[in-house]
Design an enzyme around this catalytic site. Structure first.
Site, PDB file in Angstrom:
ATOM      1  N   ASP A   8      13.367   2.133   0.924  1.00  0.00           N
ATOM      2  CA  ASP A   8      13.332   3.728   1.239  1.00  0.00           C
ATOM      3  C   ASP A   8      13.267   3.792   2.772  1.00  0.00           C
ATOM      4  O   ASP A   8      12.648   2.627   3.469  1.00  0.00           O
ATOM      5  CB  ASP A   8      12.200   4.431   0.248  1.00  0.00           C
ATOM      6  CG  ASP A   8      10.361   3.452   0.946  1.00  0.00           C
ATOM      7  OD1 ASP A   8      10.573   2.540   1.322  1.00  0.00           O
ATOM      8  OD2 ASP A   8       9.752   4.555   0.224  1.00  0.00           O
ATOM      9  N   CYS A  66       9.092  -0.839   0.155  1.00  0.00           N
ATOM     10  CA  CYS A  66       8.999   0.352   0.148  1.00  0.00           C
ATOM     11  C   CYS A  66       7.797   0.384   0.732  1.00  0.00           C
ATOM     12  O   CYS A  66       7.312  -0.869   1.569  1.00  0.00           O
ATOM     13  CB  CYS A  66       8.986   1.634  -1.101  1.00  0.00           C
ATOM     14  SG  CYS A  66       7.902   0.914  -2.079  1.00  0.00           S
ATOM     15  N   THR A  68       3.790   0.192  -0.395  1.00  0.00           N
ATOM     16  CA  THR A  68       3.417  -0.723  -1.022  1.00  0.00           C
ATOM     17  C   THR A  68       3.922  -1.556  -1.665  1.00  0.00           C
ATOM     18  O   THR A  68       3.451  -2.569  -2.326  1.00  0.00           O
ATOM     19  CB  THR A  68       2.204   0.600  -1.890  1.00  0.00           C
ATOM     20  OG1 THR A  68       3.794   0.767  -2.831  1.00  0.00           O
ATOM     21  CG2 THR A  68       1.961   1.426  -0.877  1.00  0.00           C
ATOM     22  N   HIS A  99       8.310 -19.012 -13.325  1.00  0.00           N
ATOM     23  CA  HIS A  99       7.264 -18.766 -14.508  1.00  0.00           C
ATOM     24  C   HIS A  99       8.287 -17.609 -14.849  1.00  0.00           C
ATOM     25  O   HIS A  99       8.763 -17.130 -16.214  1.00  0.00           O
ATOM     26  CB  HIS A  99       6.264 -19.028 -14.326  1.00  0.00           C
ATOM     27  CG  HIS A  99       5.865 -19.968 -14.308  1.00  0.00           C
ATOM     28  ND1 HIS A  99       4.683 -20.144 -14.847  1.00  0.00           N
ATOM     29  CD2 HIS A  99       6.151 -21.164 -14.472  1.00  0.00           C
ATOM     30  CE1 HIS A  99       4.083 -21.561 -14.547  1.00  0.00           C
ATOM     31  NE2 HIS A  99       4.873 -22.379 -14.146  1.00  0.00           N
ATOM     32  N   HIS A 134       8.326 -20.758 -20.315  1.00  0.00           N
ATOM     33  CA  HIS A 134       8.832 -20.013 -20.040  1.00  0.00           C
ATOM     34  C   HIS A 134      10.026 -19.024 -20.580  1.00  0.00           C
ATOM     35  O   HIS A 134      10.122 -17.345 -19.992  1.00  0.00           O
ATOM     36  CB  HIS A 134       9.019 -20.391 -18.869  1.00  0.00           C
ATOM     37  CG  HIS A 134       7.997 -20.558 -17.775  1.00  0.00           C
ATOM     38  ND1 HIS A 134       6.483 -20.356 -17.932  1.00  0.00           N
ATOM     39  CD2 HIS A 134       7.767 -22.414 -17.361  1.00  0.00           C
ATOM     40  CE1 HIS A 134       5.408 -21.298 -17.957  1.00  0.00           C
ATOM     41  NE2 HIS A 134       6.287 -22.300 -17.284  1.00  0.00           N
TER      42      HIS A 134
END
Ligand code: RB5
Length: 145
Positions: A8, A66, A68, A99, A134
């Protein structure tokens, strides 16, 4: 490996730096899913578009940015087959591949600097999934158990 990258407005500058880096270093196609300016934009639109493309197999890996990283990761992870990992450092980035077999790397453009971001991009693309126990756990994610 074909890669798609998107952001964004808050991730635009870091997205541009990562895209330019990938265009020099990545072996396969690098698709820019936008946005293409710093004008205010809604992160869910880019996240959903990319999640569908990665889950559908059009790209092996995606990179979402973005402000955060939170909104992009929340939205992308709504899609079955998407394992979007919000990473802030090299350890979480490496483990997301080893993992979790993460197929989308998510970063916060207002959280990390360009130096660590470019290192994380390289690490994300070059680290193989360990499989084994995993793989059993990753399969359980989409199975919803
Ligand atoms: C935009 O201001 C910001 O909310 C967005 O980039 C992101 O951080 C949302 O999670």
């Amino acid at each position: 490996m074909d890669i798609v990258i998107g952001s964004d407005h808050a991730g635009f500058d870091l997205k541009e730096a990562c895209r330019e880096h990938l265009e020099k270093s990545a072996g396969g196609r690098v698709e820019d899913a936008g946005v293409f300016s710093r004008d205010s934009a809604d992160y869910p639109k880019v996240a959903h578009q990319m999640a569908l493309a990665v889950a559908g197999g059009a790209y092996a890996r995606g990179i979402l940015i973005c402000g955060t990283g939170l909104g992009m990761s929340i939205a992308a992870n709504r899609h079955k087959g998407v394992r979007a990992a919000l990473c802030h450092n090299l350890y979480t980035c490496r483990m997301s591949r080893l993992h979790n077999d993460a197929n989308i790397l998510v970063m916060g453009g207002r959280v990390i600097g360009v130096g660590i971001a470019l290192e994380m991009v390289d690490l994300f693309l070059s680290t193989d999934f360990e499989g084994g126990r995993h793989l059993t756990r990753v399969d359980q994610i989409d199975a919803g158990c």
